[in-house]
Write a protein that holds these residues in place. Structure first.
Motif, mmCIF file in Angstrom:
data_model
loop_
_atom_site.group_PDB
_atom_site.id
_atom_site.type_symbol
_atom_site.label_atom_id
_atom_site.label_comp_id
_atom_site.label_asym_id
_atom_site.label_seq_id
_atom_site.Cartn_x
_atom_site.Cartn_y
_atom_site.Cartn_z
ATOM 1 N N VAL A 28 37.332 43.541 32.898
ATOM 2 C CA VAL A 28 38.069 43.148 33.974
ATOM 3 C C VAL A 28 39.769 43.903 33.578
ATOM 4 N N GLU A 29 40.159 44.899 34.472
ATOM 5 C CA GLU A 29 41.639 45.099 34.115
ATOM 6 C C GLU A 29 42.439 44.826 35.154
ATOM 7 N N VAL A 30 43.551 44.039 34.622
ATOM 8 C CA VAL A 30 44.383 43.118 35.370
ATOM 9 C C VAL A 30 45.818 43.512 35.305
ATOM 10 N N ASN A 31 46.521 43.420 36.462
ATOM 11 C CA ASN A 31 48.009 43.372 36.357
ATOM 12 C C ASN A 31 48.713 42.217 36.018
ATOM 13 N N PRO A 32 49.143 41.807 34.881
ATOM 14 C CA PRO A 32 49.387 40.260 34.385
ATOM 15 C C PRO A 32 50.748 39.933 35.186
ATOM 16 N N SER A 33 51.433 40.712 35.828
ATOM 17 C CA SER A 33 52.600 40.560 36.631
ATOM 18 C C SER A 33 52.174 39.922 37.771
ATOM 19 N N MET A 34 50.848 39.805 38.130
ATOM 20 C CA MET A 34 50.364 39.424 39.366
ATOM 21 C C MET A 34 49.481 38.261 39.315
ATOM 22 N N TRP A 35 49.461 37.761 38.082
ATOM 23 C CA TRP A 35 48.245 36.960 37.768
ATOM 24 C C TRP A 35 48.672 35.705 36.929
ATOM 25 N N GLY A 36 48.055 34.564 37.270
ATOM 26 C CA GLY A 36 48.724 33.458 36.236
ATOM 27 C C GLY A 36 47.453 32.821 35.688
ATOM 28 N N TYR A 37 47.520 31.735 35.044
ATOM 29 C CA TYR A 37 46.411 31.241 34.195
ATOM 30 C C TYR A 37 45.614 30.552 35.115
ATOM 31 N N ARG A 38 46.004 30.194 36.405
ATOM 32 C CA ARG A 38 44.922 29.614 37.321
ATOM 33 C C ARG A 38 44.109 30.672 37.810
#
Length: 232
Positions: A184-194
């Motif tokens: 899964v490729e994710v933009n971390p600036s738009m994602w949190g631990y939840r």
């Protein structure tokens, strides 16, 4: 509640507001009818079935069942057989010291060298890798190159190779032991631990049993709403 009803204009980020509100209310959630999540196992020595259940786990561990071996014999010896499910491991290194490459190598090896041992036989065994830095394109290019070079001893030239060959070869090799691998490729600036936890819960709800959750890399994951400090 007051802010939500009467001062909505002051809430700039609704998702963040809801997340932080839910986090602040968590300590007040109490349900006496569900199983206490803190109790991992309870065994009565007067109950032979419960005792047998524990010794079955002992026997399986002695045989190496459920341990994720790597392709590095020295690392396996160091870890007394390999990585154990349920444990958390962190690879620390300076920038540009092959953290991503090493973690992707381990991800590939775990899929190719381990027969899945399911806790629930009806589930689908899965290994998941979240990439917060490299693109899925780079991950899949590296996967093919690693597998091909390890198998033939030659560095592959991707120029001119068909999409069908690249796809079929990588898929077949990664699924050889029965694991479903998920990148899964994710933009971390738009994602949190939840969001990460919710994604795993979604996969589990779809019938997957997660044997590995790999994050590359954890420092980029937002911790908004977590008030437990560094430990949290």
């Amino acid at each position: 509640s007051y802010k939500w009803k009467f001062d909505r204009e002051s809430i700039k980020d609704v998702k963040r507001f809801v997340t932080e509100a839910a986090s602040s209310l968590e300590p007040y959630q109490v349900d006496n009818e569900v199983k206490d999540p803190a109790i991992i196992n309870a065994v009565s020595l007067s109950n032979l079935a419960e005792v047998k259940g524990v010794y079955e786990q002992v026997a399986n561990q002695a045989e190496g069942k459920g341990i994720l071996r790597t392709g590095f014999q020295g690392m396996n010896r160091l870890l007394d057989g390999g990585f154990r499910r349920g444990e958390e491991w962190v690879m620390g290194a300076l920038q540009h010291n092959y953290k991503t490459g090493m973690s992707l190598t381990l991800f590939r090896q775990m899929a190719m060298y381990n027969e899945p041992v399911l806790t629930v036989p009806t589930k689908r065994p899965m290994l998941v890798r979240f990439s917060f830095e490299d693109s899925a394109l780079m991950n899949f290019q590296a996967l093919y190159s690693q597998i091909w070079q390890n198998e033939t001893g030659e560095i592959p030239n991707l120029l001119g190779l068909s999409v069908d060959h690249l796809s079929e070869y990588t898929q077949r090799k990664m699924a050889v032991m029965g694991y479903d691998t998920h990148i899964v490729e994710v933009n971390p600036s738009m994602w949190g631990y939840r969001d990460l936890c919710n994604y795993i819960l979604k996969l589990e709800a779809e019938g997957c049993e997660i044997h590995l959750c790999m994050v590359d890399y954890l420092l980029k994951l937002q911790t908004t709403g977590c008030d437990q400090g560094p430990h949290g």
